[in-house]
Design an enzyme around this catalytic site. Structure first.
Site, PDB file in Angstrom:
ATOM      1  N   CYS A 132       0.903  -1.380  -0.058  1.00 32.35           N
ATOM      2  CA  CYS A 132      -0.251   0.092   0.116  1.00 32.35           C
ATOM      3  C   CYS A 132       0.969   1.100   0.259  1.00 32.35           C
ATOM      4  O   CYS A 132       1.259   1.601   1.043  1.00 32.35           O
ATOM      5  CB  CYS A 132      -0.804  -0.032   1.256  1.00 32.35           C
ATOM      6  SG  CYS A 132      -1.941   1.520   1.381  1.00 32.35           S
ATOM      7  N   CYS A 135      -0.567   4.080   2.134  1.00 29.61           N
ATOM      8  CA  CYS A 135      -0.367   3.845   3.628  1.00 29.61           C
ATOM      9  C   CYS A 135       1.138   4.071   4.038  1.00 29.61           C
ATOM     10  O   CYS A 135       1.631   4.794   5.043  1.00 29.61           O
ATOM     11  CB  CYS A 135      -0.762   2.419   4.034  1.00 29.61           C
ATOM     12  SG  CYS A 135      -2.063   1.799   3.382  1.00 29.61           S
ATOM     13  N   ASP A 136       1.979   3.794   3.185  1.00 28.52           N
ATOM     14  CA  ASP A 136       3.572   3.498   3.588  1.00 28.52           C
ATOM     15  C   ASP A 136       4.469   4.525   2.609  1.00 28.52           C
ATOM     16  O   ASP A 136       5.495   4.818   3.315  1.00 28.52           O
ATOM     17  CB  ASP A 136       4.053   2.292   3.353  1.00 28.52           C
ATOM     18  CG  ASP A 136       3.007   1.155   4.225  1.00 28.52           C
ATOM     19  OD1 ASP A 136       2.812   1.530   5.382  1.00 28.52           O
ATOM     20  OD2 ASP A 136       3.074   0.023   3.880  1.00 28.52           O
TER      21      ASP A 136
END
Ligand code: NAP
Length: 308
Positions: A132, A135-136
């Site tokens: 992701c 997300c990261d």
């Protein structure tokens, strides 16, 4: 005893909840581990009608939930169904020590990220291997570093484009010489000067076990068969999804990949059990089609409960 329980809290689940709540059936949504599903791991959603400026995936999911709750949908957060015992007229859902009984059940459990299953992938997850970018991608470990995205679909193109905000360079590794992605997403990615496509290549292993973090990937050219090393600080895997239907194996009809087979409408092979969204759709897999399937499942469940 519930009239109707919805498993999953993505577009399909919230749309079903909205319709059933408006029909005064007080649906209960068991959200699963990830409230909002896969859409919460995407960045801006540009193709959900009604949002000309785009909408953040997490915001869209929160608003759908709010709309369903406004009409009386009940929500249990983080509850994951471990087992479903189908029976007529009552289906029993076990989630840990909890048992929920319901007359109708909507399965909208979505899909999860497919893994590459190569050496180093599992060991280095959260140490540079991720599924992701939203997300990261902004983590300090990836700042101004070369990064690798694997995949040739819309997700891979979207992730690669997003990562150019942070990375010094993004390599887009694809096993063929042509992207699967839609034209607009492909053109956006390939037109970005920070993205370098690497065609006809697969990841053989993730390097960095000795350092405790990703240091590179070993690639294999699918045409010449030659292997090479590519240095990078992060590997973003975007090679598609697998439906979250494991607990329904040998219970609900599904295809060889695990997607529920439905019909007529949203009906599964078990009376009173309906399917909607990515867990039952390997063709379209869009937020808007999942929402439409959620609506169909709600209408089918409502008619089932009314005995018609
Ligand atoms: P996808 O369309 O199924 O693409 C998966 C990609 O990964 C394909 O290019 C495939 O290669 C490759 N792949 C699969 N297994 C692999 C393996 N083991 N090793 C290497 N490569 C592998 O999945 P997706 O990109 O996640 O998209 C899923 C759905 O969501 C699509 O319908 C897409 O349109 C939608 N989506 C839409 C948006 C948007 O509109 N904003 C954004 C993201 C996703 P091949 O091409 O060779 O099969």
């Amino acid at each position: 005893m519930r009239d109707v329980v919805i498993l999953g809290s993505g577009c399909a689940g919230w749309t079903a909840a909205l319709y059933l709540a408006r029909a005064n059936l007080k649906p209960l949504v068991l959200t699963g581990a990830q409230m909002g599903g896969l859409l919460t791991t995407t960045s801006i959603v540009e193709n959900f009608p009604g949002f000309p400026k785009g909408v953040d995936g997490t915001t869209l999911m929160a608003q759908m939930m709010e709309q369903a709750q406004k009409f009386g949908a009940e929500v249990e957060f983080g509850v994951v169904a471990d087992e479903v015992i189908m029976g007529k007229p009552v289906h029993r859902i076990r989630a840990g020590n909890k048992i929920v009984e319901t007359k109708a059940l909507i399965v909208s459990t979505g899909a999860g990220h497919r893994h590459l299953d190569v050496p180093g992938e599992k060991e280095l997850e959260t140490k540079g291997v991720t599924y992701c970018a939203t997300c990261d991608g902004a983590l300090p470990m990836f700042r101004d570093q070369p990064l690798v995205v694997v995949g040739g679909g819309d997700s891979a193109c979207e992730e690669a484009t997003f990562l150019t905000r942070f990375a010094s360079k993004v390599y887009l590794i694809h096993r063929r010489s042509e992207l699967r992605a839609s034209r607009i997403m492909a053109e956006r990615a390939l037109g970005n000067p920070k993205i370098q496509p690497v065609w006809n290549s697969v990841v053989e292993s993730v390097e960095g076990l000795g350092s405790g973090k990703v240091t590179g990937v070993k690639l294999k050219d699918t045409v010449s068969g030659k292997s090479s090393l590519l240095s990078c600080a992060g590997l973003f895997i975007a090679v598609g999804h697998v439906p979250n239907t494991q607990i329904f194996r040998n219970k609900l009809a599904m295809d060889e990949s695990g997607y529920l087979t439905l019909g007529p409408g949203s009906r599964t092979n078990i009376e009173g059990v309906f399917g909607a969204g990515d867990c039952a759709d390997k063709v379209y897999r869009q937020a808007i089609t999942a929402a439409g399937m959620g609506c169909m499942a709600a209408i089918d469940a409502e008619r089932y409960l009314a005995g018609s």
